[in-house]
Design an enzyme around this catalytic site. Structure first.
Site, mmCIF file in Angstrom:
data_model
loop_
_atom_site.group_PDB
_atom_site.id
_atom_site.type_symbol
_atom_site.label_atom_id
_atom_site.label_comp_id
_atom_site.label_asym_id
_atom_site.label_seq_id
_atom_site.Cartn_x
_atom_site.Cartn_y
_atom_site.Cartn_z
ATOM 1 N N HIS A 6 -44.766 -50.289 54.099
ATOM 2 C CA HIS A 6 -43.650 -50.783 53.297
ATOM 3 C C HIS A 6 -44.108 -51.162 51.893
ATOM 4 C CE1 HIS A 6 -40.986 -54.185 52.000
ATOM 5 N NE2 HIS A 6 -40.078 -53.263 52.243
ATOM 6 N N GLU A 20 -44.456 -48.051 49.901
ATOM 7 C CA GLU A 20 -43.123 -47.554 49.524
ATOM 8 C C GLU A 20 -42.643 -48.222 48.241
ATOM 9 O OE1 GLU A 20 -39.072 -49.212 49.947
ATOM 10 O OE2 GLU A 20 -39.733 -48.892 52.022
ATOM 11 N N HIS A 21 -42.828 -49.539 48.143
ATOM 12 C CA HIS A 21 -42.455 -50.264 46.923
ATOM 13 C C HIS A 21 -43.249 -49.758 45.721
ATOM 14 C CE1 HIS A 21 -40.036 -54.019 48.013
ATOM 15 N NE2 HIS A 21 -40.054 -53.288 49.116
ATOM 16 N N GLU A 66 -38.469 -60.752 49.643
ATOM 17 C CA GLU A 66 -37.739 -59.935 50.619
ATOM 18 C C GLU A 66 -37.920 -60.495 52.026
ATOM 19 O OE1 GLU A 66 -37.414 -55.282 52.170
ATOM 20 O OE2 GLU A 66 -38.823 -55.806 50.564
#
EC number: 3.4.24.-
Length: 440
Positions: free
Chosen positions: A49, A52-53, A129
């Site tokens: 993840h 991905e950012h 997040e």
């Protein structure tokens, strides 16, 4: 539907779905066969993840400001998603800008630039997040479900990672992870919408065929199947898990059952069962929980499906004082399905449920973004996937009540049931609920 698939010499698959309409819209994206499951025991949790950012931060050719300015100038929509098993990058926009959009998409995927200052800033973003997800009861409950059913396996950890693991991910980690998993034989590029394949194929091919497969041995989670199934089989009585969500005005209830590894074989039957229970206002749960008693605004049932294992979920929200009554009514409807045999399912329910599933599939083909999601996920999860809508619909039409009844008996067993509740609850409500419910 015009569905075309090509494989480059390096193993990278290309999927093209030209859509015959007058709307100048195109979507494109990359699917990579890597997610949080690949991290287990070998990489820091959350790195899929985190990467991905970082892919959207900058490339070797453009800064993040330049990337976002160019994308926004075309009016494009863009995003990325990391799951337990896959990572997807996609964008959609006016097909008049297809060359520019394609250049940006290829640049993002092929030339990421992991700069230390960007990493530190994005670390903070991911921490925020995490806080958002922690404030969402359904997210917290889903994590708890995974911890219960998938203990000591890759599915027990969060896709986003933990605070500690995110703090410790550095540039070297990201670069190694990218070079290990973002390789052509683990990647699919897909494009859908208003475009001509011949006009874009050469550019795509010339850029992507340069990629080479490395010699890294990537982590696999396929061996976990027997471990997960064995854990599921060990449970011998129903359990309740309580979470105090004091800010909630309603209590969320998730009644769950293990599907084991049966979804791959009996997926259609399980989907029909789900529609019988909660598909539309004529469904069994909608009738009893909303139309007759007014206990809830929404109810839903669905399978959580992963490679090698799945869980069946009935999710309902109740007022705090209605939790016990609501759960009883859900159990009563499950009882009717199990005890009344195949003839307890009406012809109308079968036809309605099958038509709902067909309609859901057809809706995937209206919007190019949905098209790349449908074909991307199917192709990345099944390298031998073949698109045949008529065959799929024909199989649905040949399902019988007996088929649905048999899978219902197999998976909806109370001794395997786990009930998760998030709301304003007192400490003994769990024992009280189990005492009040009748199980065969």
């Amino acid at each position: 539907m015009n569905y075309q698939r090509k494989t480059l010499k390096n193993g990278l698959k290309l999927v093209f779905v030209p859509m015959n309409n007058d709307i100048p819209l195109v979507a494109m994206g990359f699917y990579v066969g890597v997610g949080s499951r690949n991290e287990f025991g070998a990489y820091k949790n959350g790195i899929s993840h985190f990467l991905e950012h970082m892919m959207f931060k900058r490339t070797t050719n453009k800064s993040s400001d330049e990337l976002f300015s160019e994308l926004d100038s075309t009016g494009a929509n863009y995003n990325a998603i990391t799951t337990t098993q896959n990572t997807c990058y996609f964008l959609s926009g006016n097909s008049n800008y297809i060359d520019k959009l394609l250049d940006i998409m290829l640049d993002i995927f092929l030339h990421p630039n992991f700069v230390s200052d960007d990493i530190e800033r994005e670390r903070k973003v991911i921490m925020e997040e995490m806080k958002i997800r922690a404030d969402q009861p359904q997210s917290s409950m889903t994590y708890q479900i995974h911890e219960v059913y998938f203990k000591n396996t890759s599915l027990s950890q969060k896709v986003i990672g933990s605070i500690e693991s995110i703090k410790n991910i550095d540039k070297n980690d990201l670069e190694k992870f990218y070079s290990t998993f973002y390789r052509p034989n683990n990647t699919i590029f897909i494009m859908a919408g208003n475009f001509d394949v011949f006009s874009v194929y050469d550019k795509i091919k010339s850029n992507l065929e340069k990629l080479t497969n490395n010699n890294f041995c990537t982590t696999s989670y396929l061996h976990e199947g027997p471990i997960i199934i064995n854990n599921m089989k060990k449970q011998t009585k129903p359990k309740i898990y309580l979470n105090d969500c004091l800010s909630n005005k309603q209590s969320i209830v998730m009644i769950t059952f293990p599907i084991y590894d049966l979804y791959n074989t009996y997926g259609m039957e399980i989907d029909v069962l789900s529609k019988i229970l909660s598909g539309g206002f004529s469904s069994r749960l909608a009738k009893i929980l909303r139309e007759k008693t007014g206990l809830t605004y929404s109810q839903n049932s669905y399978p959580m499906v992963y490679m090698g294992a799945a869980i069946f979920v009935v999710q309902v929200s109740f007022g705090t004082n209605d939790i016990l009554r609501g759960i009883k009514l859900v159990i009563q409807e499950i009882d009717k399905l199990k005890k009344n045999g195949p003839n307890g399912i009406s012809d109308t329910e079968m036809i309605k449920s099958i038509n709902m599933i067909k309609n859901g599939i057809l809706h995937n083909f209206l919007d190019p973004i949905n098209v790349i999601s449908y074909f991307g996920s199917n192709n990345i999860n099944n390298r031998n996937y073949q698109f045949d809508l008529n065959h799929q619909f024909d199989n649905l039409d040949h399902l019988s009540k007996e088929d649905v009844y048999q899978i219902t008996k197999t998976i909806l067993k109370y001794k395997k049931m786990n009930i998760f509740i998030c709301g304003k609850t007192n400490g003994d409500i769990g024992d009280h609920i189990l005492e009040q419910l009748y199980f065969d």
